[in-house]
Design an enzyme around this catalytic site. Structure first.
Site, PDB file in Angstrom:
ATOM      1  N   GLU A  38     122.457  50.366 -28.616  1.00  0.00           N
ATOM      2  CA  GLU A  38     122.103  49.957 -27.258  1.00  0.00           C
ATOM      3  C   GLU A  38     122.812  50.788 -26.186  1.00  0.00           C
ATOM      4  O   GLU A  38     122.210  51.138 -25.167  1.00  0.00           O
ATOM      5  CB  GLU A  38     122.394  48.475 -27.047  1.00  0.00           C
ATOM      6  CG  GLU A  38     121.449  47.537 -27.773  1.00  0.00           C
ATOM      7  CD  GLU A  38     120.000  47.614 -27.303  1.00  0.00           C
ATOM      8  OE1 GLU A  38     119.687  48.378 -26.373  1.00  0.00           O
ATOM      9  OE2 GLU A  38     119.167  46.907 -27.897  1.00  0.00           O
ATOM     10  N   TYR A  60     124.970  46.774 -23.100  1.00  0.00           N
ATOM     11  CA  TYR A  60     124.097  47.721 -22.403  1.00  0.00           C
ATOM     12  C   TYR A  60     124.858  48.463 -21.298  1.00  0.00           C
ATOM     13  O   TYR A  60     124.993  49.684 -21.335  1.00  0.00           O
ATOM     14  CB  TYR A  60     122.923  46.988 -21.762  1.00  0.00           C
ATOM     15  CG  TYR A  60     121.845  46.520 -22.696  1.00  0.00           C
ATOM     16  CD1 TYR A  60     120.581  47.093 -22.671  1.00  0.00           C
ATOM     17  CD2 TYR A  60     122.058  45.465 -23.588  1.00  0.00           C
ATOM     18  CE1 TYR A  60     119.564  46.646 -23.498  1.00  0.00           C
ATOM     19  CE2 TYR A  60     121.059  45.013 -24.423  1.00  0.00           C
ATOM     20  CZ  TYR A  60     119.810  45.598 -24.378  1.00  0.00           C
ATOM     21  OH  TYR A  60     118.813  45.146 -25.207  1.00  0.00           O
ATOM     22  N   GLU A  89     112.856  51.964 -24.158  1.00  0.00           N
ATOM     23  CA  GLU A  89     112.330  51.678 -25.500  1.00  0.00           C
ATOM     24  C   GLU A  89     111.983  52.951 -26.259  1.00  0.00           C
ATOM     25  O   GLU A  89     112.120  53.003 -27.490  1.00  0.00           O
ATOM     26  CB  GLU A  89     111.109  50.752 -25.404  1.00  0.00           C
ATOM     27  CG  GLU A  89     111.358  49.421 -24.719  1.00  0.00           C
ATOM     28  CD  GLU A  89     112.522  48.642 -25.309  1.00  0.00           C
ATOM     29  OE1 GLU A  89     112.844  48.842 -26.491  1.00  0.00           O
ATOM     30  OE2 GLU A  89     113.120  47.842 -24.576  1.00  0.00           O
ATOM     31  N   HIS A 104     115.028  54.272 -27.860  1.00  0.00           N
ATOM     32  CA  HIS A 104     115.365  53.545 -29.085  1.00  0.00           C
ATOM     33  C   HIS A 104     114.748  54.196 -30.327  1.00  0.00           C
ATOM     34  O   HIS A 104     115.209  53.937 -31.446  1.00  0.00           O
ATOM     35  CB  HIS A 104     114.896  52.095 -29.008  1.00  0.00           C
ATOM     36  CG  HIS A 104     115.960  51.142 -28.585  1.00  0.00           C
ATOM     37  ND1 HIS A 104     117.171  51.027 -29.251  1.00  0.00           N
ATOM     38  CD2 HIS A 104     116.000  50.236 -27.565  1.00  0.00           C
ATOM     39  CE1 HIS A 104     117.903  50.092 -28.660  1.00  0.00           C
ATOM     40  NE2 HIS A 104     117.219  49.597 -27.648  1.00  0.00           N
TER      41      HIS A 104
END
Length: 504
Positions: free
Chosen positions: A375, A439, A353, A356
């Protein structure tokens, strides 16, 4: 005469040398990810950002937000607008038939049973005049505002929207549980207008179906004093007013604005590279692990891609069954991962995260139609975290267990033609297919790209990509062209093999 000729020859030599050096410097700048690859005009020109000022009061008993939003919207397109569009994501929680969860997730999202959530628009005005509006789209998730006069290119308009938000008992991005109030995708957010026109896709159950421009925010939220608030941006003031607390938050150049509030939060904080890292946790264990992971990840990604441009990043434990979710300067992490038997997963999810923040947060993309782009880069960046922190052996072990294993569980030999990575959310049949291809196979592709180009060129590409598209939207086409430009190689066949994508 000879002296004149000699002077001319010297002058020509100087000019030629200067031009040669300029080309070399430009190329060096390109390879090092510096600004010299772009013209000064391109670097200096910036679209004016939309400006949101939101005032909201939270009713903890009814789980209601009563709010007023003032927006200065700038038309940065080349078209004249007669209407503006906004996403009303909370309305997808109105009925069980429109919920953004798959069938097997409903009980996880609503452990105490379904109750609706929604956003109700009370009025839309501009300069004191009421504007006509209509709510449409799948699940009534689009607000169409009809303007009283045409909004020309580069022109601005001030809008004021009053609305009420009902937060449902859902353990997702938008909802509440035993410990936290998750306030994400909660206000009318301007839809993106790009080369395709207005992007009005619904709130899909698969992936992160959000596509938004960067904007500036100033948010005032009044809550009961027992709550601790974590949010996008910087909390610049906390005032006690009439038995409640008024939080003032400022966020600049961010793609979205999210908050999370908890009555039991404990907070640890530290600093890395001048950036404040905060860990919000509920129990007394592993809040420090989340903090240390975030610190190490930020340091690694700063060095590998380019520096995080904001002042803070918060990692918040949440009543959130999906694992983790990214928002600018803030990530939600499933509270159940803060346990001894889950600490390896906790570290992985936090690192993912945090990555990201670079891929989605700073360098944006259309997460609905090209979800692989952020992703795949994020999943590979997570592997890079392990490589840089623990070494190649640990990274390979994580790769086998967290990436390759998921892909191979999905993969059927001889069916590669159906394993297209580059596709929109609506083209995936289920979350398992999405995770295996976007992913896992996406991360495998980025790893193979690194092997194909070598470390030096690969990381040069990542730095230039970050520098060129920070605060903008990048596309698959942009990424391919940049890879070819920096590497000075034809890579179309390589990309087509992995992504099943043909250049436009």
């Amino acid at each position: 005469m000879k002296q004149q000729i000699k002077r001319k020859l010297i002058l020509c030599s100087i000019v030629l040398l200067s031009l040669t050096m300029s080309v070399a410097i430009e190329k060096l700048g390109l390879l090092n990810g510096t600004a010299t690859v772009f013209s000064q005009r391109e670097r200096q020109y910036k679209h004016p950002l939309n400006e949101y000022v939101i005032k909201a009061e939270f009713d903890s008993m009814e789980k209601l937000l009563v709010a007023n939003q003032k927006l200065t919207y700038t038309n940065v397109s080349e078209s004249s607008f007669q209407t503006l569009y906004f996403h009303l994501y909370p309305n997808t929680f109105k009925t069980e038939g429109t919920l953004p969860f798959n069938a097997g997730e409903i009980n996880l999202a609503y452990p105490k049973g379904f109750e609706p959530g929604y956003i109700q628009i009370s009025s839309v005005e501009s300069s004191g005049e009421a504007l006509n509006y209509v709510i449409l789209g799948v699940g009534e998730t689009i607000l169409k505002v009809n303007l009283n006069q045409s909004l020309e290119p580069r022109a601005k308009i001030d809008l004021e929207i009053t609305f009420t938000v009902k937060i449902p008992p859902a353990r997702g991005r938008f909802g509440y549980g035993e410990n936290t109030i998750n306030i994400a995708n909660w206000y009318p957010i301007a839809a993106v207008h790009d080369h395709r026109g207005w992007n009005l896709e619904p709130y899909y159950a698969i992936g992160d179906p959000f596509y938004s421009d960067t904007a500036n925010y100033r948010v005032y939220i009044t809550m009961s004093p027992e709550y601790t608030l974590a949010s996008t941006g910087n909390i610049i003031k906390r005032e006690n007013i009439g038995g409640k607390v008024l939080w003032t938050v400022e966020a600049k150049n961010v793609r979205d604005f999210a908050m999370i509030a908890g009555e039991k939060y404990k907070v640890l904080e530290d600093e890395v590279d001048g950036i404040k890292i905060k860990s919000y946790f509920i129990e007394d264990i592993y809040g420090d692990l989340a903090l240390q992971t975030a610190k190490d990840a930020v340091k690694i990604f700063n060095k590998s891609f380019g520096k995080y441009p904001y002042k803070q990043l918060s990692i918040a434990a949440a009543d959130f069954f999906i694992g983790g979710m990214e928002y600018p300067n803030l990530v939600f992490i499933d509270q159940s991962l803060y346990q001894e038997e889950q600490q390896e997963i906790l570290e992985y999810v936090v690192a993912h995260e945090v990555a990201h923040q670079w891929w989605y947060g700073i360098v944006g993309n259309d997460q609905v139609n090209e979800p692989w782009l952020d992703e795949a880069l994020t999943e590979y960046s997570t592997l890079l975290y392990y490589e840089k922190k623990y070494g190649e052996d640990v990274k390979e072990n994580v790769y086998k267990n967290m990436v390759a294993r998921i892909y191979h569980a999905y993969h059927t030999p001889g069916m590669e033609s159906k394993e297209k990575i580059h596709r929109s959310l609506k083209e995936f049949e289920n979350p398992h297919e999405y995770q295996a291809l976007v992913y896992s196979k996406g991360a495998m592709f980025i790893g193979e790209l690194r092997k194909e180009l070598g470390d030096e060129v690969f990381f040069q590409i990542m730095k230039v990509y970050f520098d060129k598209y920070r605060f903008k939207h990048a596309t698959t086409e942009d990424f391919i062209k940049l890879c070819q430009q920096v590497s000075e190689r034809e890579l179309q066949a390589f990309f087509s093999k992995w992504l099943d994508y043909n250049q436009e």
